[in-house]
Write a protein that holds these residues in place. Structure first.
Motif, short mmCIF file in Angstrom:
data_model
loop_
_atom_site.label_atom_id
_atom_site.label_comp_id
_atom_site.label_asym_id
_atom_site.label_seq_id
_atom_site.Cartn_x
_atom_site.Cartn_y
_atom_site.Cartn_z
N GLY A 215 0.81 -1.21 0.00
CA GLY A 215 0.00 0.00 0.00
C GLY A 215 0.84 1.26 0.00
O GLY A 215 0.57 2.20 -0.76
N GLU A 216 1.86 1.29 0.83
CA GLU A 216 2.75 2.46 0.89
C GLU A 216 3.47 2.66 -0.44
O GLU A 216 3.60 3.79 -0.92
CB GLU A 216 3.78 2.31 2.01
CG GLU A 216 3.20 2.42 3.40
CD GLU A 216 2.72 3.81 3.72
OE1 GLU A 216 3.20 4.78 3.13
OE2 GLU A 216 1.84 3.92 4.60
N SER B 95 -1.76 10.17 -7.33
CA SER B 95 -2.87 10.87 -7.97
C SER B 95 -4.04 9.95 -8.32
O SER B 95 -5.16 10.42 -8.51
CB SER B 95 -2.40 11.58 -9.23
OG SER B 95 -1.91 10.64 -10.16
N ARG B 96 -3.82 8.66 -8.37
CA ARG B 96 -4.88 7.72 -8.75
C ARG B 96 -5.78 7.33 -7.57
O ARG B 96 -6.86 6.78 -7.79
CB ARG B 96 -4.27 6.46 -9.34
CG ARG B 96 -3.53 6.74 -10.63
CD ARG B 96 -3.18 5.47 -11.29
NE ARG B 96 -4.40 4.83 -11.73
CZ ARG B 96 -4.55 4.26 -12.90
NH1 ARG B 96 -3.57 4.27 -13.76
NH2 ARG B 96 -5.68 3.67 -13.22
N PHE B 97 -5.34 7.59 -6.36
CA PHE B 97 -6.07 7.12 -5.18
C PHE B 97 -6.80 8.26 -4.49
O PHE B 97 -6.36 9.41 -4.52
CB PHE B 97 -5.11 6.44 -4.20
CG PHE B 97 -4.45 5.22 -4.77
CD1 PHE B 97 -5.19 4.11 -5.10
CD2 PHE B 97 -3.09 5.20 -4.99
CE1 PHE B 97 -4.59 2.99 -5.63
CE2 PHE B 97 -2.47 4.09 -5.52
CZ PHE B 97 -3.23 2.98 -5.84
N HIS C 158 -10.62 -0.34 -7.84
CA HIS C 158 -10.40 -0.39 -9.29
C HIS C 158 -9.00 0.11 -9.65
O HIS C 158 -8.35 -0.44 -10.55
CB HIS C 158 -11.46 0.42 -10.02
CG HIS C 158 -12.84 -0.13 -9.85
ND1 HIS C 158 -13.22 -1.35 -10.35
CD2 HIS C 158 -13.93 0.37 -9.21
CE1 HIS C 158 -14.48 -1.59 -10.04
NE2 HIS C 158 -14.94 -0.56 -9.34
N ALA C 159 -8.53 1.12 -8.95
CA ALA C 159 -7.19 1.66 -9.23
C ALA C 159 -6.10 0.64 -8.88
O ALA C 159 -5.14 0.48 -9.64
CB ALA C 159 -6.97 2.95 -8.44
N VAL D 2 -5.56 -4.21 0.34
CA VAL D 2 -4.65 -3.12 -0.03
C VAL D 2 -5.46 -1.85 -0.29
O VAL D 2 -5.09 -0.76 0.16
CB VAL D 2 -3.80 -3.51 -1.26
CG1 VAL D 2 -3.03 -2.32 -1.79
CG2 VAL D 2 -2.85 -4.63 -0.92
N ALA D 3 -6.58 -1.97 -1.00
CA ALA D 3 -7.42 -0.80 -1.29
C ALA D 3 -7.98 -0.21 0.00
O ALA D 3 -8.03 1.02 0.16
CB ALA D 3 -8.55 -1.19 -2.23
#
Length: 62
Positions: free
Chosen positions: A12-13, A21-23, A32-33, A49-50
């Motif tokens: 995750g980190e 920028s995607r999260f 989805h990202a 992870v999300a």
């Protein structure tokens, strides 16, 4: 044997650093990202992870 929490946190980190920028703070968008950015075959690991990324971003906003 399950997936260790340290694996989820490290992944995750790393994703936050590389693709910030995607999260966002929304779990569904992050799900989805993560599927697009990382090659994770397991749905459970992808969701964990999300969720970690969502929680991390929401706590940084405060």
């Amino acid at each position: 044997m399950g997936i260790k929490p340290s694996y989820i946190k490290n992944l995750g980190e790393e994703l936050i650093v590389k693709h910030r920028s995607r999260f966002s703070g929304d779990f569904e968008e992050n799900k989805h990202a993560v599927a697009e950015v990382a090659m994770i075959d397991s749905k459970t690991v992808r969701n964990r992870v999300a969720g970690y990324i969502s929680r991390k971003i929401n706590t940084r906003k405060r």
